[in-house]
Design an enzyme around this catalytic site. Sequence first.
Site, short mmCIF file in Angstrom:
data_model
loop_
_atom_site.label_atom_id
_atom_site.label_comp_id
_atom_site.label_asym_id
_atom_site.label_seq_id
_atom_site.Cartn_x
_atom_site.Cartn_y
_atom_site.Cartn_z
N ASN A 92 5.35 13.14 1.08
CA ASN A 92 4.23 12.29 1.50
C ASN A 92 4.23 10.89 0.87
O ASN A 92 3.70 9.96 1.46
CB ASN A 92 2.92 13.02 1.15
N TYR A 165 8.35 -1.21 6.69
CA TYR A 165 7.61 0.06 6.83
C TYR A 165 8.02 0.78 8.12
O TYR A 165 8.33 1.98 8.11
CB TYR A 165 6.11 -0.23 6.83
P1 NAD Z 1 -2.11 6.25 -0.58
O1 NAD Z 1 -1.76 4.91 -1.08
O2 NAD Z 1 -3.43 6.83 -0.95
O3 NAD Z 1 -1.02 7.33 -0.96
C1 NAD Z 1 0.32 7.05 -1.21
C2 NAD Z 1 0.71 7.84 -2.42
O4 NAD Z 1 2.11 7.66 -2.68
C3 NAD Z 1 -0.05 7.38 -3.67
O5 NAD Z 1 -0.56 8.52 -4.34
C4 NAD Z 1 1.02 6.68 -4.48
O6 NAD Z 1 0.79 6.77 -5.87
C5 NAD Z 1 2.25 7.47 -4.06
N1 NAD Z 1 3.49 6.77 -4.38
C6 NAD Z 1 3.80 5.47 -4.12
N2 NAD Z 1 5.01 5.19 -4.61
C7 NAD Z 1 5.47 6.33 -5.20
C8 NAD Z 1 6.67 6.67 -5.87
N3 NAD Z 1 7.64 5.78 -6.08
N4 NAD Z 1 6.81 7.94 -6.33
C9 NAD Z 1 5.83 8.86 -6.15
N5 NAD Z 1 4.68 8.58 -5.52
C10 NAD Z 1 4.51 7.33 -5.04
O7 NAD Z 1 -1.97 6.16 1.02
P2 NAD Z 1 -1.92 7.31 2.11
O8 NAD Z 1 -2.48 6.72 3.33
O9 NAD Z 1 -2.48 8.57 1.59
O10 NAD Z 1 -0.35 7.46 2.35
C11 NAD Z 1 0.34 8.70 2.27
C12 NAD Z 1 1.46 8.72 3.30
O11 NAD Z 1 0.91 8.70 4.61
C13 NAD Z 1 2.42 7.55 3.22
O12 NAD Z 1 3.76 8.01 3.42
C14 NAD Z 1 1.99 6.67 4.37
O13 NAD Z 1 3.05 5.88 4.87
C15 NAD Z 1 1.56 7.73 5.37
N6 NAD Z 1 0.67 7.24 6.43
C16 NAD Z 1 -0.59 6.83 6.15
C17 NAD Z 1 -1.40 6.40 7.20
C18 NAD Z 1 -2.83 5.95 6.98
O14 NAD Z 1 -3.45 5.47 7.94
N7 NAD Z 1 -3.41 6.10 5.82
C19 NAD Z 1 -0.91 6.37 8.50
C20 NAD Z 1 0.39 6.79 8.73
C21 NAD Z 1 1.18 7.22 7.70
#
Ligand code: NAD
Length: 267
Positions: A92, A165
């Site tokens: 994730n 991205y």
């Molecule tokens: P978020 O920023 O809350 O979560 C991202 C998490 O990844 C955080 O906990 C961060 O600490 C962790 N992270 C970042 N770099 C890291 C590393 N080098 N090693 C370990 N952990 C690391 O945002 P989110 O929205 O919960 O994102 C989670 C996933 O969902 C991501 O892959 C994002 O691309 C994907 N996503 C999110 C959305 C959205 O609308 N929120 C939409 C599509 C995809």
Amino acid sequence: MEKKLAGQIALVTGGSSGIGAGVALALGQAGANVVVNYSSSLKGAQEVVAQIEAAGSRAIAVQADVSQEAQVQAMFKEAIEQFGTIDILVNNAGLQKDAKFDEMTLDQWQTVININLTGQFLCAREAIREFLRRGPRPEVSLATGKIICMSSVHEVIPWAGHVNYAASKGGVKLLMQSLAQEYGDRKIRVNSIAPGAIQTPINKPAWETTQALNSLMSLIPYNRIGQPDDIGKLAVFLASDDSDYITGTSILIDGGMTVFESFATGG
Ligand code: NAD
């Protein structure tokens, strides 16, 4: 809630906030013991661990930067020492470093690719090594192991100003499908979740004001922003035997974003 994942061990990367926290909690509520990976927020990870324990499962927080091979290997070693094995990996962790393409630095490009794509490679490789080492566990699951990759609608929708991205998520799509192809005969299932707009810290500017939220709604036929719990429920389905015949696919979970709302008037 029915304990569909009882006796299984899940590892969720980036589990201290947003979607990862929602997924870790949902897996814990479904009976899995959970390794909550975090990169910097120990406090956030500890809160998720406490919530999972309150739901009756075991959980630990393990620090690792998913883009660093040695740290990923140390995280899996610790997880397996603590819980015995891993049955479910949720890849994730991810971030954005947005810039117009002609202004994007190599560092912005590489940071996103290293975490969003190489991080998924490193974690999936360790998980598959563990699945192959221990073989089937028919007492807990029909599949020998399950990997769920957090992709995005941007594996389908190109995204100007976010080329790093979009490229990372496009890469995740074929990483996931190639793994499903390579390891299907070993009963390892690999799928992606492709969220639209989910209310988390990563996209705060898109929902923190009424004006921004209204503008976002013009992209979403179902007319609400998604929540981490929406993704958690799908992750439980993809991790459980209910989805035993599903592998090599991306499930869009986007309130209809990919039916392109702006064409709704037929103009
Ligand atoms: P978020 O920023 O809350 O979560 C991202 C998490 O990844 C955080 O906990 C961060 O600490 C962790 N992270 C970042 N770099 C890291 C590393 N080098 N090693 C370990 N952990 C690391 O945002 P989110 O929205 O919960 O994102 C989670 C996933 O969902 C991501 O892959 C994002 O691309 C994907 N996503 C999110 C959305 C959205 O609308 N929120 C939409 C599509 C995809």
